[in-house]
Design a protein around this motif. Structure first.
Motif, PDB file in Angstrom:
ATOM      1  N   MET A  96      -2.482   1.761 -11.435  1.00 17.59           N
ATOM      2  CA  MET A  96      -1.255   1.022 -11.634  1.00 17.59           C
ATOM      3  C   MET A  96      -1.464  -0.385 -11.087  1.00 17.59           C
ATOM      4  O   MET A  96      -2.126  -0.584 -10.078  1.00 17.59           O
ATOM      5  CB  MET A  96      -0.106   1.712 -10.896  1.00 17.59           C
ATOM      6  CG  MET A  96       1.187   0.942 -10.957  1.00 17.59           C
ATOM      7  SD  MET A  96       2.623   1.782 -10.238  1.00 17.59           S
ATOM      8  CE  MET A  96       2.044   2.309  -8.663  1.00 17.59           C
ATOM      9  N   ILE A  97      -0.864  -1.347 -11.757  1.00 14.51           N
ATOM     10  CA  ILE A  97      -0.886  -2.744 -11.332  1.00 14.51           C
ATOM     11  C   ILE A  97       0.487  -3.088 -10.779  1.00 14.51           C
ATOM     12  O   ILE A  97       1.510  -2.819 -11.422  1.00 14.51           O
ATOM     13  CB  ILE A  97      -1.227  -3.681 -12.513  1.00 14.51           C
ATOM     14  CG1 ILE A  97      -2.559  -3.286 -13.152  1.00 14.51           C
ATOM     15  CG2 ILE A  97      -1.205  -5.138 -12.078  1.00 14.51           C
ATOM     16  CD1 ILE A  97      -3.763  -3.376 -12.249  1.00 14.51           C
ATOM     17  N   VAL A  98       0.503  -3.690  -9.603  1.00 13.87           N
ATOM     18  CA  VAL A  98       1.753  -4.119  -8.968  1.00 13.87           C
ATOM     19  C   VAL A  98       1.711  -5.631  -8.829  1.00 13.87           C
ATOM     20  O   VAL A  98       0.722  -6.190  -8.339  1.00 13.87           O
ATOM     21  CB  VAL A  98       1.926  -3.464  -7.581  1.00 13.87           C
ATOM     22  CG1 VAL A  98       3.182  -3.986  -6.890  1.00 13.87           C
ATOM     23  CG2 VAL A  98       1.955  -1.955  -7.697  1.00 13.87           C
ATOM     24  N   ILE A  99       2.760  -6.274  -9.282  1.00  8.96           N
ATOM     25  CA  ILE A  99       2.942  -7.721  -9.089  1.00  8.96           C
ATOM     26  C   ILE A  99       4.087  -7.884  -8.113  1.00  8.96           C
ATOM     27  O   ILE A  99       5.153  -7.289  -8.277  1.00  8.96           O
ATOM     28  CB  ILE A  99       3.277  -8.443 -10.415  1.00  8.96           C
ATOM     29  CG1 ILE A  99       2.216  -8.184 -11.482  1.00  8.96           C
ATOM     30  CG2 ILE A  99       3.501  -9.927 -10.173  1.00  8.96           C
ATOM     31  CD1 ILE A  99       0.877  -8.802 -11.221  1.00  8.96           C
ATOM     32  N   GLU A 100       3.861  -8.700  -7.102  1.00  8.99           N
ATOM     33  CA  GLU A 100       4.881  -8.978  -6.096  1.00  8.99           C
ATOM     34  C   GLU A 100       4.865 -10.477  -5.859  1.00  8.99           C
ATOM     35  O   GLU A 100       3.809 -11.098  -5.816  1.00  8.99           O
ATOM     36  CB  GLU A 100       4.527  -8.207  -4.822  1.00  8.99           C
ATOM     37  CG  GLU A 100       5.446  -8.397  -3.654  1.00  8.99           C
ATOM     38  CD  GLU A 100       5.082  -9.595  -2.805  1.00  8.99           C
ATOM     39  OE1 GLU A 100       6.020 -10.209  -2.272  1.00  8.99           O
ATOM     40  OE2 GLU A 100       3.907  -9.939  -2.677  1.00  8.99           O
TER      41      GLU A 100
ATOM     42  N   GLU B 110       7.036  -6.157 -10.150  1.00 10.07           N
ATOM     43  CA  GLU B 110       6.645  -5.578 -11.438  1.00 10.07           C
ATOM     44  C   GLU B 110       5.659  -4.448 -11.191  1.00 10.07           C
ATOM     45  O   GLU B 110       4.860  -4.519 -10.261  1.00 10.07           O
ATOM     46  CB  GLU B 110       5.935  -6.618 -12.319  1.00 10.07           C
ATOM     47  CG  GLU B 110       6.687  -7.894 -12.544  1.00 10.07           C
ATOM     48  CD  GLU B 110       5.852  -8.920 -13.300  1.00 10.07           C
ATOM     49  OE1 GLU B 110       4.991  -8.520 -14.130  1.00 10.07           O
ATOM     50  OE2 GLU B 110       6.060 -10.117 -13.053  1.00 10.07           O
ATOM     51  N   ARG B 111       5.713  -3.425 -12.037  1.00  2.00           N
ATOM     52  CA  ARG B 111       4.708  -2.359 -12.026  1.00  2.00           C
ATOM     53  C   ARG B 111       4.284  -2.102 -13.468  1.00  2.00           C
ATOM     54  O   ARG B 111       5.130  -1.936 -14.338  1.00  2.00           O
ATOM     55  CB  ARG B 111       5.255  -1.082 -11.385  1.00  2.00           C
ATOM     56  CG  ARG B 111       5.437  -1.228  -9.884  1.00  2.00           C
ATOM     57  CD  ARG B 111       5.860   0.059  -9.211  1.00  2.00           C
ATOM     58  NE  ARG B 111       7.185   0.455  -9.708  1.00  2.00           N
ATOM     59  CZ  ARG B 111       7.589   1.711  -9.842  1.00  2.00           C
ATOM     60  NH1 ARG B 111       6.808   2.716  -9.523  1.00  2.00           N
ATOM     61  NH2 ARG B 111       8.800   1.976 -10.282  1.00  2.00           N
ATOM     62  N   TRP B 112       2.982  -2.083 -13.681  1.00  2.00           N
ATOM     63  CA  TRP B 112       2.395  -1.904 -15.007  1.00  2.00           C
ATOM     64  C   TRP B 112       1.396  -0.762 -14.986  1.00  2.00           C
ATOM     65  O   TRP B 112       0.708  -0.545 -13.992  1.00  2.00           O
ATOM     66  CB  TRP B 112       1.694  -3.196 -15.450  1.00  2.00           C
ATOM     67  CG  TRP B 112       2.667  -4.323 -15.599  1.00  2.00           C
ATOM     68  CD1 TRP B 112       3.042  -5.225 -14.638  1.00  2.00           C
ATOM     69  CD2 TRP B 112       3.432  -4.629 -16.745  1.00  2.00           C
ATOM     70  NE1 TRP B 112       3.982  -6.077 -15.140  1.00  2.00           N
ATOM     71  CE2 TRP B 112       4.245  -5.745 -16.441  1.00  2.00           C
ATOM     72  CE3 TRP B 112       3.509  -4.089 -18.030  1.00  2.00           C
ATOM     73  CZ2 TRP B 112       5.117  -6.307 -17.356  1.00  2.00           C
ATOM     74  CZ3 TRP B 112       4.377  -4.666 -18.950  1.00  2.00           C
ATOM     75  CH2 TRP B 112       5.176  -5.754 -18.612  1.00  2.00           C
TER      76      TRP B 112
ATOM     77  N   TYR C 208      -1.757  -6.558  -7.248  1.00  2.00           N
ATOM     78  CA  TYR C 208      -2.383  -5.491  -6.456  1.00  2.00           C
ATOM     79  C   TYR C 208      -2.675  -4.320  -7.373  1.00  2.00           C
ATOM     80  O   TYR C 208      -1.886  -4.020  -8.269  1.00  2.00           O
ATOM     81  CB  TYR C 208      -1.452  -5.011  -5.341  1.00  2.00           C
ATOM     82  CG  TYR C 208      -0.998  -6.104  -4.407  1.00  2.00           C
ATOM     83  CD1 TYR C 208      -1.768  -6.459  -3.301  1.00  2.00           C
ATOM     84  CD2 TYR C 208       0.200  -6.766  -4.623  1.00  2.00           C
ATOM     85  CE1 TYR C 208      -1.343  -7.466  -2.438  1.00  2.00           C
ATOM     86  CE2 TYR C 208       0.619  -7.770  -3.764  1.00  2.00           C
ATOM     87  CZ  TYR C 208      -0.165  -8.120  -2.668  1.00  2.00           C
ATOM     88  OH  TYR C 208       0.248  -9.110  -1.824  1.00  2.00           O
ATOM     89  N   GLU C 209      -3.774  -3.660  -7.127  1.00  2.00           N
ATOM     90  CA  GLU C 209      -4.056  -2.400  -7.801  1.00  2.00           C
ATOM     91  C   GLU C 209      -3.621  -1.303  -6.844  1.00  2.00           C
ATOM     92  O   GLU C 209      -3.912  -1.361  -5.652  1.00  2.00           O
ATOM     93  CB  GLU C 209      -5.532  -2.272  -8.136  1.00  2.00           C
ATOM     94  CG  GLU C 209      -5.946  -3.242  -9.234  1.00  2.00           C
ATOM     95  CD  GLU C 209      -7.365  -3.007  -9.698  1.00  2.00           C
ATOM     96  OE1 GLU C 209      -7.886  -1.886  -9.543  1.00  2.00           O
ATOM     97  OE2 GLU C 209      -7.946  -3.962 -10.226  1.00  2.00           O
ATOM     98  N   ALA C 210      -2.909  -0.309  -7.359  1.00  5.39           N
ATOM     99  CA  ALA C 210      -2.357   0.735  -6.489  1.00  5.39           C
ATOM    100  C   ALA C 210      -2.398   2.080  -7.211  1.00  5.39           C
ATOM    101  O   ALA C 210      -2.385   2.157  -8.434  1.00  5.39           O
ATOM    102  CB  ALA C 210      -0.919   0.396  -6.120  1.00  5.39           C
ATOM    103  N   ALA C 211      -2.400   3.103  -6.417  1.00  7.80           N
ATOM    104  CA  ALA C 211      -2.265   4.464  -6.935  1.00  7.80           C
ATOM    105  C   ALA C 211      -0.873   4.942  -6.534  1.00  7.80           C
ATOM    106  O   ALA C 211      -0.512   4.875  -5.350  1.00  7.80           O
ATOM    107  CB  ALA C 211      -3.324   5.376  -6.352  1.00  7.80           C
ATOM    108  N   PRO C 212      -0.071   5.392  -7.489  1.00  9.42           N
ATOM    109  CA  PRO C 212       1.264   5.860  -7.132  1.00  9.42           C
ATOM    110  C   PRO C 212       1.183   7.086  -6.245  1.00  9.42           C
ATOM    111  O   PRO C 212       0.401   7.999  -6.490  1.00  9.42           O
ATOM    112  CB  PRO C 212       1.922   6.170  -8.468  1.00  9.42           C
ATOM    113  CG  PRO C 212       0.816   6.269  -9.461  1.00  9.42           C
ATOM    114  CD  PRO C 212      -0.354   5.522  -8.905  1.00  9.42           C
ATOM    115  N   GLU C 213       1.956   7.053  -5.195  1.00  5.23           N
ATOM    116  CA  GLU C 213       1.985   8.183  -4.269  1.00  5.23           C
ATOM    117  C   GLU C 213       3.401   8.350  -3.747  1.00  5.23           C
ATOM    118  O   GLU C 213       3.937   7.435  -3.119  1.00  5.23           O
ATOM    119  CB  GLU C 213       1.019   7.926  -3.104  1.00  5.23           C
ATOM    120  CG  GLU C 213       0.923   9.081  -2.159  1.00  5.23           C
ATOM    121  CD  GLU C 213      -0.136   8.837  -1.096  1.00  5.23           C
ATOM    122  OE1 GLU C 213       0.108   9.257   0.040  1.00  5.23           O
ATOM    123  OE2 GLU C 213      -1.183   8.234  -1.401  1.00  5.23           O
TER     124      GLU C 213
END
Length: 98
Positions: free
Chosen positions: A1-5, A54-56, A91-96
């Protein structure tokens, strides 16, 4: 997942004029393939500060978003709305779940 902040600044006196333009852009962004979430929020303590989240699903979805017509329309309003100090981070993230 890509997170934009990040953040953008809008003079408080332009906020009401910016709302319909932001709403149109946010609705169109949320409808894009790969968009998980897209939100703008006015900072309670600083009404000129707009917080962007944002989350993509993927970088490909985000790249397509940057090329979308509604984003070009949104950017075209920056000068008239006085939008400045655009600062976004990816940011690259793993949903948890927590």
């Amino acid at each position: 997942m890509i997170v934009i902040e990040g953040t953008v600044r809008i003079p408080p006196e332009n906020l009401e004029a910016a709302r319909p333009v932001m709403e149109q852009m946010i609705r169109a962004s949320r409808a894009e393939p790969g968009c998980i979430d897209y939100a703008y929020a006015v900072d309670v303590l600083d009404p000129s500060l707009i917080r962007v989240t944002e989350r993509w699903e993927s970088r490909a979805a985000l790249t397509a978003h940057f090329s979308a017509a509604h984003m070009a329309t949104w950017r075209s309003f920056f000068p008239q709305l006085g939008i400045t100090d655009r600062s976004l981070r990816l940011y690259e993230a793993a949903p948890e779940p927590i």
